[in-house]
Design a protein around this motif. Structure first.
Motif, PDB file in Angstrom:
ATOM      1  N   GLU A  69      39.867  54.676  43.961  1.00  0.00           N
ATOM      2  CA  GLU A  69      38.710  53.804  44.185  1.00  0.00           C
ATOM      3  C   GLU A  69      39.144  52.420  44.648  1.00  0.00           C
ATOM      4  O   GLU A  69      38.454  51.790  45.464  1.00  0.00           O
ATOM      5  CB  GLU A  69      37.869  53.711  42.912  1.00  0.00           C
ATOM      6  N   ASP A  70      40.269  51.933  44.124  1.00  0.00           N
ATOM      7  CA  ASP A  70      40.770  50.622  44.563  1.00  0.00           C
ATOM      8  C   ASP A  70      41.158  50.653  46.042  1.00  0.00           C
ATOM      9  O   ASP A  70      40.905  49.691  46.781  1.00  0.00           O
ATOM     10  CB  ASP A  70      41.962  50.198  43.715  1.00  0.00           C
ATOM     11  N   GLU A  71      41.771  51.732  46.485  1.00  0.00           N
ATOM     12  CA  GLU A  71      42.147  51.855  47.892  1.00  0.00           C
ATOM     13  C   GLU A  71      40.910  51.933  48.773  1.00  0.00           C
ATOM     14  O   GLU A  71      40.847  51.315  49.844  1.00  0.00           O
ATOM     15  CB  GLU A  71      43.017  53.092  48.090  1.00  0.00           C
ATOM     16  N   GLN A  92      32.050  46.131  40.190  1.00  0.00           N
ATOM     17  CA  GLN A  92      32.528  46.177  41.573  1.00  0.00           C
ATOM     18  C   GLN A  92      31.822  45.141  42.441  1.00  0.00           C
ATOM     19  O   GLN A  92      32.432  44.564  43.352  1.00  0.00           O
ATOM     20  CB  GLN A  92      32.317  47.583  42.154  1.00  0.00           C
ATOM     21  N   ARG A 109      33.540  41.941  42.066  1.00  0.00           N
ATOM     22  CA  ARG A 109      34.776  41.930  42.855  1.00  0.00           C
ATOM     23  C   ARG A 109      34.489  41.564  44.306  1.00  0.00           C
ATOM     24  O   ARG A 109      35.267  40.842  44.945  1.00  0.00           O
ATOM     25  CB  ARG A 109      35.449  43.304  42.803  1.00  0.00           C
TER      26      ARG A 109
END
Length: 957
Positions: free
Chosen positions: A91-93, A218, A221
């Motif tokens: 998910e970060d990628e 998210q 972020r």
């Protein structure tokens, strides 16, 4: 007394109905085979280097480079090596390389997978329960003394024309027997439906709450990133007395000290036309120059009789092209002169208005220039100030100084900025009326397409009485083509998909009437309308219309009883229609998206249609064939993924899931692989194909969450209605579930969207401090929300200095420089500089109050640009051995020195001199006046009492 003989009651003979299982089997076999062939072709094509620019765009185009797109697992020629890459992407990628929009969409698909798994579990106990329901024909029918088959009425002793209750006697198809349609009136097995509804709804609500909490994290972020839209506030419906930069600076500056820049929206159609013409001429000049260069390269170097004619023709073409370039350049310079003249006139008008407002002229405040609109973009230096300003009310009157988050800079629709409230309201009402009209009209094609699966239903569209005399065209066609019904069953889902393809194009023009200021709200409105059509038309109309046309004759003869039967019995049987539609959407449609045949065709056409001599020309879209409708997009420009079109399809799938996980649980056998294949296919497109540059931070997801809850309520009311019409004693048990869902929906809508819309203050403060520690500047914010025409005009008035490279003296001086700390603050509109560590720390150096000014310290000769609007310590470079510059020797009579010999900074009504005449002192403020002969050059004549009469200094601000 003789007993009358009782006439035996004939059993009603039902017409053989087309098999739902056969229809679904035909769809799965045909479209499944097509999808497998497409998948094999796709996997083979994407491995060939010549197709890489089609199937791995992000690894070919420099500006779209993606680390994930460069990965391939397994053998180089393994055709499915991309599948592990897309499935193992974290998910970060995905957040970093695709964006939050794509990540939210993929998380939503995962929710569908989880709910479908639960639906399969529900089917373990509900399918056997429905399937084993005994055949129940009404006992009163057996004891009746007479029965009218045509009218569906029976006559019993002492009772006339009573309605026959619904039974499951004629339900014979395997798929239909697995649904609630196999139950009879009052069947206790219907309690299974209530249990299924509770399980699927409670789990869905738990998942939604969990996903919303994840989304908020998210979203924060995304909001803390250094993006212009996170630091900018859009205000509209600005009162006339605030429609100036000075007035807005005073109004907002009283509360927010971190204002970086304010751009009031201007209505400048003539300037925009001139700038557009300039851009067109510039493109034409580059094209002709490239054409001339190509002619020179193609011109043969050898002299012979064979090449003499060709050389002569080439020389003639070169001469004509050179003449054309000269003409275009002349027109280009003329256009630039017009732009300079027009913008100088406009700028003078705006500056005079700003000066009048700053001087307290009430008449000027109440009467702004007509080309100044009632909207502005305010950019702040900190997230804390921008977030706070976005959530506050800025005026005491309704519909004044309304604020909202600014869209992505290149998503701003400038022609809608500044639209007055009355005009915008009228446009929105007109768009709503158009939407309702289209929705009513759309019933006709949807009803026709819904009858595709059964030939008997299509016969009802023929002329009246044609079935009896054998002239019905559908009947004649079915006689000649025995497989017609199977063919229509295969084509029915494709017809529904075709209608869904047309909707976004039609509704796009409807949404354009509403006057949105950015594509984010534009897409949100389009998302709402597409979702409305998906639920009302694709779900309700196709389901009810399909069931209605299946029993149209009986419905006309007995509308009340047959209407109940349609809702109670035939509605569960419509699961096959939606299973077929979802299967085709997730296989054929997804494979067409992966293969990209239309994009490949348009990219290939673009290689030989439209301007393509230069690299810039080849990278541009071409609108020449059908302007604004048919766009030839090159391979290097895939555009963004249309989430506002993808999310409505998910809403439809969730609606089907919630309804038919209860009424026909076997539908999850299709829904589960459909969600899984959508997950893999869309991951590939996000990672390898589409441009993530215009990521909106998942702004559509809270809107989807509302429609998700609406889908749950639709399913619950549908189940409640079906149970009620079947006179089930379990029907009242659905009421508590509906109440809980309504309360949960209200709970979610109370705080979750508001909290996700803006970061808390302490997180904003942390983000600002972290960004400041990294040494980040505000270059990414400069002029991002300034109109393009004004940016072009400003570049013409103040062209940037272009040098071949640094001089030797500059290199030596750069080596001798070191850093010192200077304290900067703001006092009464004047910037002050203090604390040069290698000079006199008590010296003050005045300058104008603009955001970027030039300071010249008394202890150094170099001029450094520093920002004065925020009190802070900045670091600048000065020579290690500072020396005071020798004062310039001015002539006895005033002359025009070169611009580099005198540097001034303009303030309102005054100017500060930095490089001084011997008669002037550092820091003194002197009156200035405009040189009217050179307004376009922004020349200033500075006059001082210390100079002789008519003596002055002239420089550029």
């Amino acid at each position: 007394m003789s007993t009358p003989e009782t006439t035996p009651v004939p059993e009603p003979v039902a017409e053989p109905k087309p098999s739902s299982s056969a229809a679904l089997r035909s769809v799965v076999v045909f479209w499944g085979t097509v999808a497998l062939v497409q998948f094999a072709v796709f996997c083979l094509f994407r491995k060939y280097p010549r197709f890489k620019k089609i199937y791995n765009v992000r690894d070919c185009v420099e500006k779209l480079k993606c680390e994930l797109a460069a990965k391939e697992m397994g053998s180089k020629w393994n055709p499915v090596s991309w599948i592990p890459v897309v499935l193992k992407a974290t998910e970060d990628e995905i957040f970093a390389q695709v964006g939050l929009d794509g990540l939210c969409y993929l998380r939503t698909i995962k929710v569908g997978i989880k709910l479908s798994l639960l639906g399969c579990f529900i089917g373990i106990f509900s399918i056997p329960t429905y399937y084993t329901s005994p055949k129940h024909d009404d006992k009163e029918l057996q004891n009746a003394t007479a029965f009218d088959v045509n009218q569906n009425h029976f006559i019993s002793e002492g009772t006339l024309f009573q309605e026959v209750p619904r039974s499951n006697f004629n339900v014979t198809d395997t798929l239909d027997r697995m649904s609630m349609g196999n139950t009879y009136m009052g069947d206790p097995r219907m309690a299974t439906s209530v249990l299924s509804a509770y399980l699927i709804s409670i789990y869905a609500m738990w998942l939604l709450r969990k996903e919303f909490n994840w989304y908020i994290i998210q979203r924060y972020r995304y909001l803390r990133r250094a993006a212009p839209q996170n630091y900018t506030l859009f205000i509209h419906h600005v009162p006339p007395n605030l429609r100036s930069k000075a007035a807005l600076q005073e109004w907002f500056g009283a509360f927010f000290k971190d204002i970086l820049e304010i751009h009031v929206v201007k209505k400048i159609p003539n300037l925009e036309k001139l700038c557009a013409k300039r851009d067109t001429l510039n493109d034409q000049i580059k094209h002709q120059e490239a054409l001339l260069e190509k002619m020179r390269e193609d011109k043969p170097n050898t002299l012979s009789a064979a090449t003499a004619s060709f050389r002569k023709d080439t020389d003639k073409k070169q001469t004509e092209t050179a003449a054309k370039i000269t003409k275009l350049k002349s027109e280009f310079e003329e256009t630039e002169d017009k732009i300079r003249s027009l913008v100088a006139k406009l700028q003078q008008e705006w500056d005079e208005h700003d000066r009048a407002v700053a001087n307290g002229d009430e008449s000027a405040k109440e009467n702004p220039p007509k080309n100044v609109m009632d909207a502005a973009f305010i950019t702040f230096k900190s997230l804390k100030a921008a977030t706070c300003a976005r959530q506050l009310s800025h005026h005491e009157l309704p519909f004044n100084l309304l604020s909202e988050e600014a869209p992505v800079p290149n998503h701003v629709l400038w022609h809608n900025c500044g639209m007055n409230h009355y005009k915008k309201t009228v446009k929105q009402v007109l768009a709503t009326a158009c939407t309702i009209a289209i929705c009513l009209f759309w019933v006709i094609p949807m009803t026709f397409v819904a009858s595709f699966q059964k030939v008997e239903e299509l016969k009802k569209f023929g002329p009246s009485g044609c079935e009896e005399d054998g002239t019905c065209p559908i009947k004649v066609a079915s006689d000649y083509v025995p497989l017609l019904e199977e063919i229509l069953a295969i084509l029915a889902p494709l017809a529904l998909i075709g209608l869904s393809y047309m909707l976004p194009v039609i509704l796009w023009y409807v949404v354009a009437l509403e006057g949105h200021i950015g594509m984010n709200t534009f897409h949100a409105s389009l998302f709402f309308k597409l979702t409305l059509f998906m639920i009302v038309q694709t779900f309700f109309v196709s389901a009810v219309a399909g069931a209605l046309f299946a029993e149209l004759d009986s419905f006309i003869k007995s509308p009340l009883s047959k209407g109940q039967e349609i809702l109670a019995n035939s509605l569960p049987a419509q699961a096959v229609t939606f299973m077929s539609l979802i299967f085709v959407k997730s296989t054929y449609k997804m494979m067409m998206e992966l293969l990209r045949p239309r994009s490949a065709l348009y990219g290939w056409m673009r290689t030989f249609i439209g301007p393509r001599l230069t690299k810039e020309e080849r990278a541009k879209d071409y609108f020449g064939l059908v302007p604004f409708i048919w766009v030839l997009r090159p391979f290097s420009s895939p555009g963004p993924l249309k989430y506002h079109v993808l999310f409505p399809d998910l809403v439809l799938m969730f609606t089907v899931l919630f309804v038919y996980s209860v009424l026909s649980p076997i539908s999850n056998v299709v829904l589960l692989p459909a969600f899984m294949f959508l997950n893999i296919g869309n991951r590939h497109q996000m990672i390898y194909i589409y441009d993530p540059g215009n990521d909106t931070g998942g702004q559509l997801w809270p809107q989807f969450a509302r429609y998700f809850m609406v889908s749950m309520l639709i399913a619950q009311f549908t189940v409640f209605g079906v149970l009620g019409l079947n006179e089930s004693e379990a029907a009242p048990l659905m009421i508590p579930l509906i109440i809980v869902t309504v309360l949960f929906s209200r709970y979610i809508r109370q705080q979750h969207p508001r909290v996700s819309n803006a970061m808390p203050m302490f997180l904003c403060h942390e983000a600002d401090m972290e960004y400041e520690k990294k040494g980040g500047g505000q270059a990414f914010l400069q002029d991002k929300y300034k109109q393009k025409a004004l940016i072009t005009a400003a570049s013409l008035l103040n062209p940037p200095d272009v040098e071949a490279g640094p001089k030797e003296e500059d290199k030596e001086q750069q080596q001798q420089q070191r850093d010192v700390e200077l304290e900067v603050w703001e006092t009464e509109g004047k910037g002050a500089l203090k604390g040069c560590t290698n000079g006199n720390s008590s010296e003050l150096h005045s300058a104008s109050a603009s955001s970027d000014v030039v300071f010249s310290t008394a202890s150094g000769q170099d001029e450094e640009r520093v920002v004065t609007n925020q009190p802070r310590v900045v670091t600048v470079s000065v020579p290690s051995q500072p020396t005071r510059a020798a004062p310039p020797s001015w002539p006895s009579k005033p002359t025009m020195p070169a611009p580099q010999e005198l540097s001034v900074s303009a303030a309102i009504g005054t100017v500060e001199v930095e490089e001084l005449s011997p008669a002037l002192q550092l820091g003194e403020v002197h009156d200035c006046s405009w040189d009217q002969q050179d307004v376009a050059q922004r020349s200033l004549t500075i006059r001082s009492s210390k100079l002789k009469e008519n003596e002055g200094l002239v420089g550029y601000a």
